[in-house]
Motif scaffolding. Sequence first.
Motif, mmCIF file in Angstrom:
data_model
loop_
_atom_site.group_PDB
_atom_site.id
_atom_site.type_symbol
_atom_site.label_atom_id
_atom_site.label_comp_id
_atom_site.label_asym_id
_atom_site.label_seq_id
_atom_site.Cartn_x
_atom_site.Cartn_y
_atom_site.Cartn_z
ATOM 1 N N GLY A 158 8.206 -34.854 58.571
ATOM 2 C CA GLY A 158 7.477 -35.637 57.586
ATOM 3 C C GLY A 158 6.246 -36.295 58.169
ATOM 4 N N MET A 159 5.226 -36.465 57.321
ATOM 5 C CA MET A 159 4.010 -37.174 57.709
ATOM 6 C C MET A 159 3.799 -38.316 56.732
ATOM 7 S SD MET A 159 1.318 -34.118 58.515
ATOM 8 C CE MET A 159 0.679 -34.081 60.157
ATOM 9 N N VAL A 160 3.505 -39.498 57.270
ATOM 10 C CA VAL A 160 3.287 -40.689 56.457
ATOM 11 C C VAL A 160 1.806 -41.034 56.500
ATOM 12 C CG1 VAL A 160 3.854 -43.130 56.156
ATOM 13 C CG2 VAL A 160 5.607 -41.536 56.986
ATOM 14 N N ALA A 161 1.135 -40.936 55.348
ATOM 15 C CA ALA A 161 -0.301 -41.239 55.271
ATOM 16 C C ALA A 161 -0.542 -42.157 54.084
ATOM 17 C CB ALA A 161 -1.114 -39.956 55.151
ATOM 18 N N VAL A 162 0.228 -43.236 54.032
ATOM 19 C CA VAL A 162 0.146 -44.203 52.941
ATOM 20 C C VAL A 162 -0.303 -45.550 53.493
ATOM 21 C CG1 VAL A 162 1.961 -43.027 51.647
ATOM 22 C CG2 VAL A 162 2.573 -44.883 53.217
ATOM 23 N N PRO A 163 -0.691 -46.498 52.625
ATOM 24 C CA PRO A 163 -1.029 -47.834 53.111
ATOM 25 C C PRO A 163 0.134 -48.468 53.875
ATOM 26 C CG PRO A 163 -1.759 -47.552 50.850
ATOM 27 C CD PRO A 163 -0.924 -46.344 51.175
ATOM 28 N N ALA A 164 -0.185 -49.368 54.792
ATOM 29 C CA ALA A 164 0.819 -49.975 55.663
ATOM 30 C C ALA A 164 1.976 -50.591 54.884
ATOM 31 C CB ALA A 164 0.160 -51.036 56.544
ATOM 32 N N ALA A 165 1.686 -51.191 53.739
ATOM 33 C CA ALA A 165 2.728 -51.877 52.968
ATOM 34 C C ALA A 165 3.792 -50.916 52.448
ATOM 35 C CB ALA A 165 2.098 -52.640 51.808
ATOM 36 N N MET A 166 3.448 -49.635 52.282
ATOM 37 C CA MET A 166 4.385 -48.645 51.749
ATOM 38 C C MET A 166 5.065 -47.824 52.832
ATOM 39 S SD MET A 166 2.288 -46.953 48.575
ATOM 40 C CE MET A 166 3.614 -45.750 48.355
ATOM 41 N N ALA A 167 4.560 -47.899 54.053
ATOM 42 C CA ALA A 167 4.960 -46.954 55.094
ATOM 43 C C ALA A 167 6.449 -47.027 55.438
ATOM 44 C CB ALA A 167 4.120 -47.178 56.343
ATOM 45 N N GLN A 168 7.009 -48.221 55.540
ATOM 46 C CA GLN A 168 8.418 -48.320 55.917
ATOM 47 C C GLN A 168 9.339 -47.757 54.839
ATOM 48 O OE1 GLN A 168 9.780 -49.524 59.059
ATOM 49 N NE2 GLN A 168 11.406 -48.307 58.124
ATOM 50 N N SER A 169 9.027 -48.037 53.579
ATOM 51 C CA SER A 169 9.892 -47.522 52.504
ATOM 52 C C SER A 169 9.823 -45.997 52.441
ATOM 53 C CB SER A 169 9.491 -48.136 51.155
ATOM 54 O OG SER A 169 8.172 -47.774 50.791
ATOM 55 N N VAL A 170 8.638 -45.430 52.669
ATOM 56 C CA VAL A 170 8.507 -43.976 52.699
ATOM 57 C C VAL A 170 9.307 -43.401 53.870
ATOM 58 C CG1 VAL A 170 6.904 -42.067 53.137
ATOM 59 C CG2 VAL A 170 6.292 -43.876 51.509
ATOM 60 N N THR A 171 9.209 -44.057 55.006
ATOM 61 C CA THR A 171 9.962 -43.622 56.182
ATOM 62 C C THR A 171 11.461 -43.665 55.914
ATOM 63 O OG1 THR A 171 8.217 -44.359 57.695
ATOM 64 C CG2 THR A 171 10.426 -44.121 58.619
ATOM 65 N N ASP A 172 11.915 -44.725 55.264
ATOM 66 C CA ASP A 172 13.342 -44.844 54.930
ATOM 67 C C ASP A 172 13.785 -43.689 54.024
ATOM 68 O OD1 ASP A 172 13.420 -47.169 56.395
ATOM 69 O OD2 ASP A 172 13.284 -48.504 54.656
ATOM 70 N N GLU A 173 12.909 -43.293 53.097
ATOM 71 C CA GLU A 173 13.246 -42.174 52.210
ATOM 72 C C GLU A 173 13.300 -40.862 52.980
ATOM 73 O OE1 GLU A 173 11.770 -41.871 48.207
ATOM 74 O OE2 GLU A 173 10.744 -43.803 48.398
ATOM 75 N N PHE A 174 12.385 -40.686 53.922
ATOM 76 C CA PHE A 174 12.427 -39.504 54.772
ATOM 77 C C PHE A 174 13.755 -39.432 55.524
ATOM 78 C CE2 PHE A 174 7.592 -38.774 55.290
ATOM 79 C CZ PHE A 174 7.638 -37.608 54.544
ATOM 80 N N VAL A 175 14.139 -40.557 56.120
ATOM 81 C CA VAL A 175 15.376 -40.603 56.901
ATOM 82 C C VAL A 175 16.581 -40.303 56.012
ATOM 83 C CG1 VAL A 175 16.907 -42.097 58.228
ATOM 84 C CG2 VAL A 175 14.432 -42.179 58.634
ATOM 85 N N ALA A 176 16.598 -40.896 54.821
ATOM 86 C CA ALA A 176 17.713 -40.680 53.893
ATOM 87 C C ALA A 176 17.822 -39.214 53.475
ATOM 88 C CB ALA A 176 17.542 -41.562 52.660
ATOM 89 N N ALA A 177 16.677 -38.511 53.473
ATOM 90 C CA ALA A 177 16.661 -37.098 53.070
ATOM 91 C C ALA A 177 17.007 -36.165 54.228
ATOM 92 C CB ALA A 177 15.299 -36.734 52.498
ATOM 93 N N GLY A 178 17.217 -36.739 55.407
ATOM 94 C CA GLY A 178 17.621 -35.927 56.548
ATOM 95 C C GLY A 178 16.510 -35.498 57.476
ATOM 96 N N ILE A 179 15.301 -36.014 57.270
ATOM 97 C CA ILE A 179 14.185 -35.682 58.158
ATOM 98 C C ILE A 179 14.430 -36.294 59.536
ATOM 99 C CG2 ILE A 179 11.729 -36.086 58.606
ATOM 100 C CD1 ILE A 179 12.136 -34.042 56.473
ATOM 101 N N LYS A 180 14.251 -35.489 60.586
ATOM 102 C CA LYS A 180 14.525 -35.951 61.944
ATOM 103 C C LYS A 180 13.269 -36.202 62.781
ATOM 104 C CE LYS A 180 18.978 -35.792 61.451
ATOM 105 N NZ LYS A 180 19.736 -37.065 61.345
ATOM 106 N N GLY A 181 12.104 -35.827 62.246
ATOM 107 C CA GLY A 181 10.861 -36.026 62.974
ATOM 108 C C GLY A 181 9.765 -36.493 62.037
ATOM 109 N N ILE A 182 9.108 -37.619 62.375
ATOM 110 C CA ILE A 182 8.107 -38.225 61.492
ATOM 111 C C ILE A 182 6.855 -38.567 62.289
ATOM 112 C CG2 ILE A 182 7.601 -40.176 59.953
ATOM 113 C CD1 ILE A 182 10.653 -40.425 59.508
ATOM 114 N N VAL A 183 5.700 -38.234 61.708
ATOM 115 C CA VAL A 183 4.418 -38.665 62.268
ATOM 116 C C VAL A 183 3.848 -39.707 61.319
ATOM 117 C CG1 VAL A 183 2.089 -37.983 62.937
ATOM 118 C CG2 VAL A 183 4.004 -36.428 63.347
#
Length: 224
Positions: A158-183
Amino acid sequence: MSEESHTSRPNPSAIPGAVVSRLSLYLRELQHLIATGKETTSSSQLGRRLGFTDAQVRKDLAHFGHFGHPGIGYKCVELIGEIRKILGTDREWQVALVGVGNLGRALLGYRGFVQQGFRIVMAFDTDSAKVGTEIEGVEVSHLSQLGEVLKAKKIELGMVAVPAAMAQSVTDEFVAAGIKGIVNFAPVTLQVPEGVSMVGVDLARELEQVTFTVANKLANLNDQ
């Protein structure tokens, strides 16, 4: 007797991050050498082109096996294959991108990802004007569909290219979906559980590394 290439796979946690970063530099330089018609190189040539010592090059590669040939050095094509195997890019990785603003669009349009083994296959956003469209041939879905789509398409990174305020929630969704590598391209430090690899790319921070050197060199010159 010639020394044949042999790759070993150590525990990733035992390899310093700086070594892995230099492997990527070696790979790019080897690819450049191939493009210019070079078939072989040496640790001294490779190090000199990148600003490292030949000892550093040999030490970095020795973490993973033996790749040189006496009297020849490194065969460029062969070493490219071995480094790609070490980095895991000897296969194609499917990537999901969240955030298709200016930075996200630039990432979607960057052809270098495919050349190095990465393909952005889905993008997500919350802007109704973007959802349902295609950007650079990649379909944009609503962020609410993230988990469902990732699992259905078996996307791995997964790649996170959102404003800082949204980044953690997006990351949490990636993790919940089983993503093991995030940039992460958002200018904020994110928390991930053990077992998930996270790399932050802060472009302003990279510029600060440059300005530190430039500003202090200028200051030292002025003091002389």
